[in-house]
Scaffold this active site. Structure first.
Site, PDB file in Angstrom:
ATOM      1  N   LYS A 128       0.867  -1.188   0.000  1.00  0.00           N
ATOM      2  CA  LYS A 128       0.000   0.000   0.000  1.00  0.00           C
ATOM      3  C   LYS A 128       0.892   1.224   0.000  1.00  0.00           C
ATOM      4  O   LYS A 128       2.018   1.181   0.510  1.00  0.00           O
ATOM      5  CB  LYS A 128      -0.864   0.026   1.262  1.00  0.00           C
ATOM      6  CG  LYS A 128      -2.085   0.908   1.140  1.00  0.00           C
ATOM      7  CD  LYS A 128      -3.235   0.140   0.520  1.00  0.00           C
ATOM      8  CE  LYS A 128      -4.418   1.020   0.250  1.00  0.00           C
ATOM      9  NZ  LYS A 128      -5.581   0.203  -0.160  1.00  0.00           N
ATOM     10  N   ASP A 168      -7.078   4.250  -4.487  1.00  0.00           N
ATOM     11  CA  ASP A 168      -7.709   4.100  -3.168  1.00  0.00           C
ATOM     12  C   ASP A 168      -8.317   5.479  -2.875  1.00  0.00           C
ATOM     13  O   ASP A 168      -8.561   6.253  -3.824  1.00  0.00           O
ATOM     14  CB  ASP A 168      -6.668   3.680  -2.104  1.00  0.00           C
ATOM     15  CG  ASP A 168      -7.313   3.211  -0.798  1.00  0.00           C
ATOM     16  OD1 ASP A 168      -7.799   2.079  -0.757  1.00  0.00           O
ATOM     17  OD2 ASP A 168      -7.362   3.985   0.178  1.00  0.00           O
TER      18      ASP A 168
HETATM   19  P1  NDP Z   1     -12.922   7.642  -2.807  1.00  0.00           P
HETATM   20  O1  NDP Z   1     -11.863   8.647  -2.618  1.00  0.00           O
HETATM   21  O2  NDP Z   1     -13.489   7.406  -4.149  1.00  0.00           O
HETATM   22  O3  NDP Z   1     -14.137   7.947  -1.827  1.00  0.00           O
HETATM   23  C1  NDP Z   1     -13.963   8.020  -0.464  1.00  0.00           C
HETATM   24  C2  NDP Z   1     -15.279   8.397   0.172  1.00  0.00           C
HETATM   25  O4  NDP Z   1     -15.187   8.230   1.587  1.00  0.00           O
HETATM   26  C3  NDP Z   1     -15.656   9.844  -0.057  1.00  0.00           C
HETATM   27  O5  NDP Z   1     -17.038   9.979  -0.053  1.00  0.00           O
HETATM   28  C4  NDP Z   1     -15.018  10.518   1.154  1.00  0.00           C
HETATM   29  O6  NDP Z   1     -15.597  11.758   1.505  1.00  0.00           O
HETATM   30  C5  NDP Z   1     -15.287   9.502   2.224  1.00  0.00           C
HETATM   31  N1  NDP Z   1     -14.272   9.615   3.267  1.00  0.00           N
HETATM   32  C6  NDP Z   1     -12.939   9.487   3.134  1.00  0.00           C
HETATM   33  N2  NDP Z   1     -12.317   9.713   4.290  1.00  0.00           N
HETATM   34  C7  NDP Z   1     -13.289   9.989   5.161  1.00  0.00           C
HETATM   35  C8  NDP Z   1     -13.283  10.316   6.533  1.00  0.00           C
HETATM   36  N3  NDP Z   1     -12.130  10.384   7.219  1.00  0.00           N
HETATM   37  N4  NDP Z   1     -14.491  10.539   7.135  1.00  0.00           N
HETATM   38  C9  NDP Z   1     -15.644  10.476   6.438  1.00  0.00           C
HETATM   39  N5  NDP Z   1     -15.706  10.195   5.123  1.00  0.00           N
HETATM   40  C10 NDP Z   1     -14.550   9.953   4.520  1.00  0.00           C
HETATM   41  O7  NDP Z   1     -12.325   6.283  -2.197  1.00  0.00           O
HETATM   42  P2  NDP Z   1     -12.795   4.792  -2.443  1.00  0.00           P
HETATM   43  O8  NDP Z   1     -14.256   4.725  -2.641  1.00  0.00           O
HETATM   44  O9  NDP Z   1     -11.898   4.191  -3.448  1.00  0.00           O
HETATM   45  O10 NDP Z   1     -12.396   4.129  -1.033  1.00  0.00           O
HETATM   46  C11 NDP Z   1     -13.329   4.020   0.046  1.00  0.00           C
HETATM   47  C12 NDP Z   1     -12.876   2.900   0.957  1.00  0.00           C
HETATM   48  O11 NDP Z   1     -12.838   1.672   0.225  1.00  0.00           O
HETATM   49  C13 NDP Z   1     -11.475   3.056   1.568  1.00  0.00           C
HETATM   50  O12 NDP Z   1     -11.467   2.475   2.854  1.00  0.00           O
HETATM   51  C14 NDP Z   1     -10.611   2.212   0.627  1.00  0.00           C
HETATM   52  O13 NDP Z   1      -9.436   1.775   1.266  1.00  0.00           O
HETATM   53  C15 NDP Z   1     -11.560   1.062   0.352  1.00  0.00           C
HETATM   54  N6  NDP Z   1     -11.290   0.275  -0.839  1.00  0.00           N
HETATM   55  C16 NDP Z   1     -11.185   0.841  -2.066  1.00  0.00           C
HETATM   56  C17 NDP Z   1     -10.983   0.067  -3.179  1.00  0.00           C
HETATM   57  C18 NDP Z   1     -10.972   0.621  -4.562  1.00  0.00           C
HETATM   58  O14 NDP Z   1     -10.902  -0.171  -5.497  1.00  0.00           O
HETATM   59  N7  NDP Z   1     -11.051   1.925  -4.762  1.00  0.00           N
HETATM   60  C19 NDP Z   1     -10.793  -1.387  -3.060  1.00  0.00           C
HETATM   61  C20 NDP Z   1     -10.992  -1.904  -1.735  1.00  0.00           C
HETATM   62  C21 NDP Z   1     -11.205  -1.084  -0.681  1.00  0.00           C
HETATM   63  P3  NDP Z   1     -14.803  13.123   1.212  1.00  0.00           P
HETATM   64  O15 NDP Z   1     -15.004  13.371  -0.247  1.00  0.00           O
HETATM   65  O16 NDP Z   1     -15.472  14.131   2.090  1.00  0.00           O
HETATM   66  O17 NDP Z   1     -13.382  12.879   1.586  1.00  0.00           O
HETATM   67  O1  2IT Z   2      -7.821  -1.725  -0.746  1.00  0.00           O
HETATM   68  C1  2IT Z   2      -7.786  -2.173  -1.908  1.00  0.00           C
HETATM   69  O2  2IT Z   2      -7.933  -3.375  -2.150  1.00  0.00           O
HETATM   70  C2  2IT Z   2      -7.593  -1.228  -3.009  1.00  0.00           C
HETATM   71  N1  2IT Z   2      -7.520  -0.034  -2.784  1.00  0.00           N
HETATM   72  C3  2IT Z   2      -7.430  -1.738  -4.415  1.00  0.00           C
HETATM   73  C4  2IT Z   2      -6.049  -2.271  -4.625  1.00  0.00           C
HETATM   74  C5  2IT Z   2      -5.709  -2.639  -6.039  1.00  0.00           C
HETATM   75  O3  2IT Z   2      -4.536  -2.949  -6.245  1.00  0.00           O
HETATM   76  O4  2IT Z   2      -6.569  -2.654  -6.914  1.00  0.00           O
END
Ligand code: NDP
Ligand code: 2IT
Length: 450
Positions: A128, A168
């Site tokens: 990461k 992420d």
């Molecule tokens: P994005 O940046 O697309 O979206 C994040 C969302 O979560 C936004 O709505 C953001 O709001 C909110 N958020 C972030 N930090 C906080 C906080 N501290 N308090 C409240 N709201 C918060 O990220 P993703 O959708 O990609 O990621 C979301 C989660 O999913 C994370 O935990 C990530 O690690 C996990 N994840 C992502 C993957 C991927 O493929 N993208 C894969 C697996 C897991 P704001 O705009 O106000 O910051």
């Molecule tokens: O937490 C996760 O699994 C991710 N942010 C996606 C990682 C990836 O390599 O696609």
């Protein structure tokens, strides 16, 4: 050879070696508390110190990232890449840009990723990276300059068979594009060094949808396996409004469920009429193109905006936390249990605190832990790597089927290792941890002491 130690002694050592890194301690303890009982009668894993070695990243790279803002000021951020474990494949995992990013958060994420990637069945190790850079409120040109500067150091540490980053929080298509462009320029190579790329330059179909869709498939599998129930007709609380949240909400709709909430760090919106597919498209556009705030939803579609609050107090059948770590605490869990929530499927990484997780398990709420429930994203990243390596492009239908099969496979492994005597339902936390551990641990045994 080492003698078995108690989990308390093990955790004391982890805390001593990683002072102040509370998120990392939390993630290691959560895994260790299921692995220690599992390996109690398997001394080989103690002898070869497998848990201790997985909980010590192979490598931590930390570097300065300098860039110039639009006003001409010099800005300095810190960048990281944590290469946790490559026993079963090249390091693989996302990059997070958020002001809260620190070494503890990235170490917890890299540690978790190691088990998640193992569960997918694909050959990927765990890593990461990220930075405390805040993309919010920055111009495209500023984000580009930051990404280029970040890659100017990161490129030395990654490669399509070394370490393959992806998106992420705060890193989506725009940021991956800028980083890949800089990688190509620095190395004169065009390969699968990053995933989540645009379709024009080697990206895979359904990568954007994969995490959210996979999280709903996992929920669907839990409901079917343990409750003989379906998503159709159920109400869902979803947090976040980014990549994972919006596509999870989309798939809930596809399955005939009703999404009541979305959120961001300003608060949550509640739409009692349901956040349907048309409204979700609007939110995706709001977040990815206009970079707006979820509060704007209410002006467009009605409903309520609750500033500074999380959605967990509302009544619903299922919950999908898709924003960030520790967004469901013990008090939230108590309310959710009282309100009759039947299942929680974690789209975000470690969104539920450990006491809240225990409360759900004790109350027989089906609980899909992140490393299983959100593995769809990294799975399609793995499929993107395969397509890049073979110089081919798979069709959408083929990829949808592969994602579904991988999520079904993960559910099956969790169900296999998560049977606990006297428990009504599968303990998916134990199942995911043990199933993820076994493959990595056995590969490490094969290598000897390295
Ligand atoms: P994005 O940046 O697309 O979206 C994040 C969302 O979560 C936004 O709505 C953001 O709001 C909110 N958020 C972030 N930090 C906080 C906080 N501290 N308090 C409240 N709201 C918060 O990220 P993703 O959708 O990609 O990621 C979301 C989660 O999913 C994370 O935990 C990530 O690690 C996990 N994840 C992502 C993957 C991927 O493929 N993208 C894969 C697996 C897991 P704001 O705009 O106000 O910051
Ligand atoms: O937490 C996760 O699994 C991710 N942010 C996606 C990682 C990836 O390599 O696609």
């Amino acid at each position: 050879m080492s003698e078995p130690v108690s989990i308390d002694t093990f955790m004391e050592g982890v805390k001593k070696r990683n002072p102040g890194e509370t998120e990392f301690h939390q993630a290691v303890f959560e895994v260790a508390s299921t692995i220690f009982p599992y390996i109690a009668d398997k001394p080989i894993y103690h002898k070869w110190e497998i848990m201790r070695r997985i909980a010590e990243p192979d490598r931590i790279v930390s570097f300065r990232v300098c860039w110039q803002d639009d006003a001409g000021h010099i800005r300095v951020n810190r960048g990281y890449r944590i290469q946790n474990n490559n026993a079963i494949g090249p390091y693989k995992g996302g990059i997070r840009f958020h002001p809260s990013v620190n070494q503890s958060i990235l170490k917890f994420l890299a540690f978790e990723q190691t088990f998640k990637n193992s569960l997918t069945g694909l050959p990927m190790g765990g890593g990461k990276g990220g930075s405390d850079f805040n993309p919010k409120g920055k111009s495209d040109a500023e984000v580009m300059r930051f990404c280029q500067s970040f890659m100017t150091e990161l490129f030395r540490h990654i490669g399509d068979d070394i370490d393959v980053p992806a998106g992420d929080i705060g890193v989506g298509g725009r940021e991956i594009g800028y980083m890949f462009g800089q990688w190509k320029r620095l190395t004169n190579r065009f390969n699968g060094v990053l995933t989540g790329k645009g379709l024009e330059y080697g990206g895979s179909l359904i990568r954007p949808e994969a995490t959210g869709y996979g999280c709903v498939y996992f929920l669907e599998n839990m409901l079917k396996h343990d409750l003989k129930a379906e998503i159709e007709g159920k109400t869902a609380l979803v947090s976040g409004s980014g990549n994972v949240a919006t596509f999870a909400a989309q798939k809930i709709n596809h399955r005939g469920g009703k999404v009541l909430t979305l959120s961001d760090s300003d608060g949550f919106i509640y739409d009692p009429k349901g956040i349907d597919l048309k409204k979700i498209d609007w939110v995706i556009d709001l977040k990815t193109k206009r970079r707006g705030r979820i509060a704007e939803y209410v002006k467009e579609f009605g409903g309520e905006f609750h500033a500074g609050k999380k959605p967990w107090g509302l009544k619903a059948d299922v919950a999908l936390p898709c924003a960030t770590q520790n967004e469901i605490g013990i008090e939230d869990a108590k309310v959710m249990i009282k309100n009759g929530v039947k299942a929680v499927s974690e789209g975000a990484n470690m969104p539920t605190s450990q006491d809240a997780t225990h409360a759900f398990l004790e109350a027989n709420v089906l609980f899909g832990p992140a490393k299983a429930a959100n593995a769809g994203g990294v799975s399609v990243s793995g499929l993107e790597m395969s397509q890049n390596a073979a110089h081919i492009t798979w069709k959408e239908g083929e990829l949808q089927k592969m994602l579904r099969d991988i999520m079904d496979g993960i559910h099956g492994k969790c169900a296999q290792y998560g049977q606990v005597k006297g428990k009504k339902y599968v303990d998916y936390v134990q199942g995911a941890n043990v199933a993820g551990f076994v493959k990595v641990a056995d590969a490490m045994l094969a290598f000897g002491v390295v």
